[in-house]
Design an enzyme around this catalytic site. Structure first.
Site: not given
Ligand code: FPP
Length: 256
Positions: A20, A24-25, A65-66, A68, A195-196, A207
């Site tokens: 996650d 934000r990053w 996730s389902s 997303n 846990l989302s 853990e």
């Molecule tokens: C949640 O953080 C992250 C996701 C829904 C996507 C995860 C995907 C990756 C890490 C990209 C690469 C993955 C693979 C397997 C190549 P967010 O982006 O929603 O963060 P935020 O809550 O800060 O907006």
């Protein structure tokens, strides 16, 4: 102040990560969300290789996730393209590193470009014996349990299963990856304490370790810290520590 106990348990064999904080990053750096997801994909490579070096049996990453699908269409499309590109570009490297790629989730809803790359990576790496990298894509813990219940119900309706005889192991055998090693540790980046819908069944005695660090900045050192912390925990699985006092009344107390 009491001292932290020394590392007591062996290291985790199976770690699940809720990745996650990409968005934000990126926002913090004034970048588009897409840059966060791309940086997140680079972290996937780094952490996978570090996990293999540490001797983990399985690393399960929550990629999509389902829930997303409710994100803007453009972001969903970008993520799907990123998964496909990652699978294609990392295939050779996974193979060289003895890493087997597997996937959990409702795969039929995924676009062909992802399904094709998944199939190719799973086939190419199927003999990888060093570690399994499992991607959870279009994955939901509730859906996984529902799908397992459907499989059990179908067997019951066909007269092949007595509903009163169903045990937890029967349901576990119908999960997406029935031979998944027990989940020892769930790591969540970017600070949220939930846990989302990730590995709900498997999380029963895992853990939890949450860090404020966003996924694009999560590095080998963070993983080492999570594991060191895990090893200091006492895992009881609902029981008591070996040196717990015996609370059964003594025979004399019972008499008196
Ligand atoms: C949640 O953080 C992250 C996701 C829904 C996507 C995860 C995907 C990756 C890490 C990209 C690469 C993955 C693979 C397997 C190549 P967010 O982006 O929603 O963060 P935020 O809550 O800060 O907006």
């Amino acid at each position: 102040m009491s001292e932290r106990p020394a590392e007591t348990s062996p290291g985790p064999r199976h770690i699940g990560i809720i990745m996650d904080g990409n968005g934000r990053w990126a926002r913090r750096l004034g970048l588009p969300r897409s840059a966060g997801h791309r940086a997140g994909a680079r972290t996937v490579r780094r952490i996978t290789e570090h996990a293999a070096r540490l001797g983990l049996r399985q690393l399960t990453l929550y990629a999509f996730s389902s829930e997303n699908w409710s994100r803007p269409e453009g972001e969903v499309r970008l993520l799907m393209r990123l998964f496909a590109r990652y699978l294609r570009s990392e295939r050779e490297r996974l193979l060289r590193n003895g890493i087997r790629l597997r996937v959990i989730g409702r795969l039929d809803a995924l676009p062909a470009l992802v399904l094709d790359e998944l199939a190719a990576s799973m086939e190419a790496t199927r003999h990888g014996a060093r570690m399994t990298l499992c991607l959870a894509i279009n994955y939901g813990g509730r859906n996984e349990i529902v799908d397992a219940c459907r499989a059990l119900a179908a067997r019951a309706v066909a007269g092949k299963l007595d509903p009163d005889a169903i045990e937890a192991e029967d349901l576990a055998a119908c999960l997406y990856q029935p031979d998944m090693p027990p989940l020892d540790l769930i790591i969540r980046t970017a600070g949220e304490m939930r846990l989302s819908n990730f590995l709900l069944w498997q999380a029963a005695y895992a853990e939890l370790w949450v860090t404020e660090v966003p996924w694009p900045e999560f590095d080998a050192d963070c993983l080492d810290r999570a594991i060191a912390d895990f090893r200091r925990r006492e895992r009881r699985f609902g029981g008591l520590p070996a040196d717990a006092p015996d609370l059964r009344p003594s025979p004399t107390a019972l008499r008196g």
